[in-house]
Design an enzyme around this catalytic site. Sequence first.
Site, PDB file in Angstrom:
ATOM      1  CD  GLU C  29      23.647  -5.325  13.420  1.00  0.00           C
ATOM      2  OE1 GLU C  29      22.396  -5.303  13.440  1.00  0.00           O
ATOM      3  OE2 GLU C  29      24.312  -4.388  12.960  1.00  0.00           O
ATOM      4  CG  LEU C  58      23.528  -2.864  16.769  1.00  0.00           C
ATOM      5  CD1 LEU C  58      22.726  -2.380  17.950  1.00  0.00           C
ATOM      6  CD2 LEU C  58      23.187  -2.139  15.519  1.00  0.00           C
ATOM      7  CD  GLU C  60      23.648  -1.912  10.757  1.00  0.00           C
ATOM      8  OE1 GLU C  60      24.174  -0.843  11.144  1.00  0.00           O
ATOM      9  OE2 GLU C  60      22.837  -2.542  11.445  1.00  0.00           O
ATOM     10  CD  GLN C  82      19.059  -7.815  13.618  1.00  0.00           C
ATOM     11  OE1 GLN C  82      18.887  -6.781  14.235  1.00  0.00           O
ATOM     12  NE2 GLN C  82      19.704  -8.822  14.151  1.00  0.00           N
ATOM     13  CG  PHE C  83      14.800  -5.873   9.067  1.00  0.00           C
ATOM     14  CD1 PHE C  83      13.645  -6.380   8.471  1.00  0.00           C
ATOM     15  CD2 PHE C  83      15.059  -6.199  10.390  1.00  0.00           C
ATOM     16  CE1 PHE C  83      12.771  -7.188   9.187  1.00  0.00           C
ATOM     17  CE2 PHE C  83      14.197  -7.009  11.105  1.00  0.00           C
ATOM     18  CZ  PHE C  83      13.043  -7.511  10.503  1.00  0.00           C
ATOM     19  N   PRO C  89      23.930   2.431   6.289  1.00  0.00           N
ATOM     20  CG  PRO C  89      23.738   2.287   8.612  1.00  0.00           C
ATOM     21  CD  PRO C  89      23.039   1.894   7.340  1.00  0.00           C
ATOM     22  CG  HIS C 129      11.679  -3.466  10.633  1.00  0.00           C
ATOM     23  ND1 HIS C 129      11.807  -2.261  11.279  1.00  0.00           N
ATOM     24  CD2 HIS C 129      12.419  -4.347  11.350  1.00  0.00           C
ATOM     25  CE1 HIS C 129      12.574  -2.413  12.349  1.00  0.00           C
ATOM     26  NE2 HIS C 129      12.959  -3.674  12.418  1.00  0.00           N
TER      27      HIS C 129
HETATM   28  C1  LIG Z   1      20.934   0.371  12.119  1.00  0.00           C
HETATM   29  C2  LIG Z   1      20.183  -0.740  12.761  1.00  0.00           C
HETATM   30  N1  LIG Z   1      20.698  -1.978  12.756  1.00  0.00           N
HETATM   31  C3  LIG Z   1      20.016  -2.999  13.306  1.00  0.00           C
HETATM   32  C4  LIG Z   1      18.802  -2.797  13.879  1.00  0.00           C
HETATM   33  C5  LIG Z   1      18.025  -3.962  14.504  1.00  0.00           C
HETATM   34  N2  LIG Z   1      18.023  -3.816  15.974  1.00  0.00           N
HETATM   35  C6  LIG Z   1      17.012  -3.227  16.604  1.00  0.00           C
HETATM   36  S1  LIG Z   1      17.312  -3.016  18.237  1.00  0.00           S
HETATM   37  C7  LIG Z   1      18.817  -3.766  18.111  1.00  0.00           C
HETATM   38  C8  LIG Z   1      19.676  -3.901  19.324  1.00  0.00           C
HETATM   39  C9  LIG Z   1      19.872  -2.597  19.999  1.00  0.00           C
HETATM   40  O1  LIG Z   1      20.698  -2.731  21.116  1.00  0.00           O
HETATM   41  P1  LIG Z   1      20.908  -1.513  22.103  1.00  0.00           P
HETATM   42  O2  LIG Z   1      21.384  -0.331  21.336  1.00  0.00           O
HETATM   43  O3  LIG Z   1      21.767  -1.967  23.209  1.00  0.00           O
HETATM   44  O4  LIG Z   1      19.437  -1.163  22.616  1.00  0.00           O
HETATM   45  P2  LIG Z   1      18.458  -2.119  23.442  1.00  0.00           P
HETATM   46  O5  LIG Z   1      17.663  -2.885  22.451  1.00  0.00           O
HETATM   47  O6  LIG Z   1      19.285  -2.970  24.320  1.00  0.00           O
HETATM   48  O7  LIG Z   1      17.616  -1.167  24.206  1.00  0.00           O
HETATM   49  C10 LIG Z   1      19.054  -4.152  16.800  1.00  0.00           C
HETATM   50  C11 LIG Z   1      20.268  -4.842  16.350  1.00  0.00           C
HETATM   51  C12 LIG Z   1      18.280  -1.504  13.848  1.00  0.00           C
HETATM   52  N3  LIG Z   1      17.088  -1.213  14.374  1.00  0.00           N
HETATM   53  N4  LIG Z   1      18.992  -0.493  13.297  1.00  0.00           N
END
Ligand SMILES: Cc1ncc(C[n+]2csc(CCOP(=O)(O)OP(=O)(O)O)c2C)c(N)n1
Lengths: 359, 359, 326, 326
Positions: C29, C58, C60, C82-83, C89, C129
């Site tokens: 990601e 998005l 994992e 990412q973390f 998952p 995190h």
């Molecule tokens: C399982 C997971 N993977 C990665 C992340 C890191 N992360 C936080 S927000 C985000 C993007 C989210 O996109 P979206 O669902 O479209 O929501 P938006 O931020 O646009 O509101 C990511 C990759 C996370 N919080 N949880």
Amino acid sequence: MAITTVATFGVERVEVMDPEGVVDEALMPDLSPERITELYGWMVLTRRFDERMLKLQRQGRLGTFARVTGQEGAHVPAAFALHDEDWMVPAFREAGAFLVRGVKMEDFLQYWGGDERGNLIPEGVRMLPTAIPVGTHMLHAVGIGWALKRRGEKAAVLTSFGEGATSEGDFSEAMNFAGVFQAPVVFFCQNNQWAISLPYYRQTAACTVAQKAVGYGIPGVQVDGNDVFAVYRTVAEALERACGGGGPSLIEAVTYRVTDHTTSDDARRYRAEEEVATWKARDPIERLAKFMKKRGLLDDAGEAAVASDADQRVAQAVAAFEAVDAPNPDEIFEHVFAELTAPLAEQREALRRRLAKEA
Amino acid sequence: MAITTVATFGVERVEVMDPEGVVDEALMPDLSPERITELYGWMVLTRRFDERMLKLQRQGRLGTFARVTGQEGAHVPAAFALHDEDWMVPAFREAGAFLVRGVKMEDFLQYWGGDERGNLIPEGVRMLPTAIPVGTHMLHAVGIGWALKRRGEKAAVLTSFGEGATSEGDFSEAMNFAGVFQAPVVFFCQNNQWAISLPYYRQTAACTVAQKAVGYGIPGVQVDGNDVFAVYRTVAEALERACGGGGPSLIEAVTYRVTDHTTSDDARRYRAEEEVATWKARDPIERLAKFMKKRGLLDDAGEAAVASDADQRVAQAVAAFEAVDAPNPDEIFEHVFAELTAPLAEQREALRRRLAKEA
Amino acid sequence: MARLNLVEAIDQALLQEMERDADVIVLGEDVGRDGGVFRVTDGLVERFGEERVIDTPLAESGIVGMAIGMAISGFRPVAEIQFSGFVYPAYDQLVSHASRMRTRSRGRFTVPLVVRMPYGGGIRALEHHSESMEAAFAHVPGLKVVIPADPYEAKGLLTAAIRDPDPVVFFEPARVYRAIKMDVPEEQYEIPLGVARVVREGRDITVIAWGAQVRVAREAAERLAAENRADVEVIDLRTLSPLDSATLVASVEKTGRALVVHEAPRSGGFGAEVSAQLMERAILHLQAPVRRVTGFDTIPPLSKLEDYYQPDADRVVDEIVGIMEF
Amino acid sequence: MARLNLVEAIDQALLQEMERDADVIVLGEDVGRDGGVFRVTDGLVERFGEERVIDTPLAESGIVGMAIGMAISGFRPVAEIQFSGFVYPAYDQLVSHASRMRTRSRGRFTVPLVVRMPYGGGIRALEHHSESMEAAFAHVPGLKVVIPADPYEAKGLLTAAIRDPDPVVFFEPARVYRAIKMDVPEEQYEIPLGVARVVREGRDITVIAWGAQVRVAREAAERLAAENRADVEVIDLRTLSPLDSATLVASVEKTGRALVVHEAPRSGGFGAEVSAQLMERAILHLQAPVRRVTGFDTIPPLSKLEDYYQPDADRVVDEIVGIMEF
Ligand SMILES: Cc1ncc(C[n+]2csc(CCOP(=O)(O)OP(=O)(O)O)c2C)c(N)n1
Ligand SMILES: Cc1ncc(C[n+]2csc(CCOP(=O)(O)OP(=O)(O)O)c2C)c(N)n1
Ligand SMILES: [Mg+2]
Ligand SMILES: [Mg+2]
């Protein structure tokens, strides 16, 4: 400002051959009489092999396994439509596909007999081993498809699974990745109506599996899964499209699990015999035989010959399987990593000492 | 034998108010002038709060957080459409919904300031805390919906998430379970076009999020997410249907993340300023203000008053937030289990000894 | 030789290995244009294009599952999660497939995959995190688990991990990412997996740590040395699986005492395995029990209370003194 | 008092608790009409209907995630995962939510959830059906991990687990399911979580085991007793998290020796935690190192080689003798 329709989708169903073996010539796939005869041979072999495996299991010579009787019309023509360069990524109910693709029956028996050495797919056969965790393997197909595309190979991947597998999150991720990366993957669902005791209508509220493709922007189609020509035609088309850069697709082959779920299951606990009987009457092998007889490709004597030939091949395989020596306990450590790490070397040594002492 | 269409689906888009604040009366939801004024107030409060939070973060008084500016037209009216008995299961970009539902601004600040005590949702407020792992919380909504139904409560659940979340397997499992159990759940997607640096068209090959409902046999619809009336109307309808036993549905609110992803992000690395500018021009608060001015519900003075009132409330909340004492380290052990287990008691004791020694 | 921080060292390792081997692929990601949320993959997509530096949806499990297929096909995917708090998952794909494809297929199909991810606390982050769940991976047969402590180590270990024919889970201490700079050779080098490293020699006690805690252990050691209170040997475990018990045992045979430091929860943490190994292999040399300085059996607290949770030099010093006085 | 096997005892525990508390709900794959693939939930749907005994779609994360929502709403879901080898898709829901909803919400939302599943080998099963990964759960803060050894224990522990206000992962030794019958009281009873049990008293050495290995330990103990070679104390750990170290320490203070037996892979298995605890709390009483009899750091082999992997009484006897002769 209004309510407007911004997209529409339709799900098609493909049928080529009716239960009496009558085909729609306009839809017939391009299969020579020899190829049809060959396909029929694989289906019969699969059936006889399955029946023999059941006996072996009941005698304690094999472990639990998932039978394929009644589903030869789905996964056998699907595998048959593949070219050697294509990959297949199966689940656990595709015995016929293993045979078609070139896995030896005795190896297959050895694996299901509890000896992992039988799981060594022969070099050159592009097929992953059985995947037991439901729904997890389709992602591997996407990765393999991506690799084929990146290498510029004119080939595609067929990954097969049951309708139950479509409920797992990994199915959705695989479909989505395939769509985004336009991976040359054909998702082939054997919708046999049951996932152990759960009937299709409780697995999902979607009336077809095929429509699940809509959410990923890829084509989805339903076929009669007991109609080998419908399956072959649709798979061949999907493979060709995939090879040509047309991306992934989903095929739902509607069939039925006429057997118990596995040899450990007793389906009478949860479903009516009448339902099973209805589907037994739609046997895919008999349907193909009817067609072939009409075309003069098969007669009663030929039918018997194919069956007895299959039995003979199965008997030979069983003999070969039973002649295999027990595995050496060292095998346990053999393929964990490329090299034997220090902890594993120590553990193997301890086991060897123990066995030497006992001997 | 033939190729037949066995199912068809369409995706509708709902728009009620155009960028100039002109509405389609036939589609206007049933909202009194007072309610519209109230909704406007929440949106302005959300905006001013968000802007203030950014300043606090830049000053090091808050940690990383996800801004909502530009998305007030989506999650605010959605939360506003809920009744007190309804539940909301949010992701992490719904600050306005927290306020609308009754979470105190100072608590919200406390949580994002790195003090989990701020995460205690007041008794009586039916809302789960922020869920950081993307896509995972919708299943909780399904379980809560199932529980409402089983208890015979006339209530529903709204769960919100971004379009990125639809790629996670859990989204698919939640949609499927909701369909199978006909749980009263409204899946509310704020499709803000970006998941950090990934644009929508690379998140999925499906042209709309709404069409993802097809695979689960549930209704899906798209709305203009910067049009509060379209959102309110669609959410209210979906909630009503769900309460009445009509099952789940999916709503895609098309909006835009005009800010960086979070305060740790720099969106200029991956997207064009022009795109952002286009969307800034479609601001949902301004659009509603135009409408209200046309209707005599707002004038320039009123607009300023609402803003300064919001600023005052925010200032009070910030003061309250900053007056909170640092948490006691014992808090770490407080809510792991209902009781303090032996290992935890020992570990807490060790920490206390350490702190006593240092003191 | 440039002075690099951990982020830059890993970025360089990736870049050089991608130059050397066209089959190395980076995916995850935001790894492309954004260069990863920590900028670890900065510049890679500009250099190698979107076919080799792949921004994924998005998901994992999707990332790791697809990477398994790529690896089976002969590529060497380096997947970024990412973390580490978001890797769960993908746990199923790692446990049920990546780790056992070789076993299952009797060597025919292999998974030369690296899964990289930041882990650990100390960065004032949000919930999920600051996780440190390396033990849940080190227990999985068929996975290697590697954790570098500093930029030099990171470059050499990651290079070795990418070249390793089997799956490697590579945890990067987020807290160290930009905390220190050090000399990192421009040319490529490998640090072999499965070999621990004596970071500082000492006679009185062995402190075993990994990731960000190696610095903590060193700081404690220096402090005790300065005060002439103990001569501490510090070992950076580097690889949790397979474990290099020989190096640990050799050290403890010399010092007669040991302390393990990790920030993961105490119960069932990997410190237990280290302790058990010393119990089994070095008990006759032990003059005191092996002890552990760890996180608590709690969710890592948010930033306001985080410092109480994280091991620090004070705690390590105290514990060393306690062991010396046993 | 009827003689029940483990399957029947769990079935009875579920039935009685569902009768007592209308909020107890059973859900999972095939738990309804089929009664579960091991028949553990046999008869429940007939008795309580499909609203309380819920056949779910085939999705483990879905099962646990939905159950979390039910539990937050005041129900007490008992989720079945068909085999523990299939729980990994639900690992994220367990680690990221079930275990921490209480912490996250400062006590407002709680998750009184039980996740039941068969685990362990010895049943000649397919790949993924013989896993023993309890350590990966025992390390997770906020989860309790319980493993019954026999029918009596199973009924009492499961009843306590269902009544517990927090999430409990309940591993059932598949190998014991139908292997033994014993007297199980008809009435309900609870065996408290977090308390280990001395199964057999002895003076010379403490053998600590759980699940199917308790029987193995007992067999070894009886054999050594019959031969007058050692007087073995056997402890059934019952709950891995929270760990009852007091009972272990008390026993080892008496016997001076200890052995841990588990079938999970050796490295990072829960045996390490037990060993580390004894290191920390009982070293002055130890006359020999604590050792471990475990599975290997390999994928559990299929049936033909399975017996070499599983601990058995021979191995335990040998190890005990080794420790006694240390
Ligand atoms: C399982 C997971 N993977 C990665 C992340 C890191 N992360 C936080 S927000 C985000 C993007 C989210 O996109 P979206 O669902 O479209 O929501 P938006 O931020 O646009 O509101 C990511 C990759 C996370 N919080 N949880
Ligand atoms: C992840 C996972 N969960 C549960 C199981 C147990 N299981 C094996 S097959 C099966 C049903 C599969 O149904 P379907 O996908 O329709 O395939 P079919 O058996 O009908 O061919 C189940 C639940 C499993 N193997 N993997
Ligand atoms: Mg099925
Ligand atoms: Mg988004």
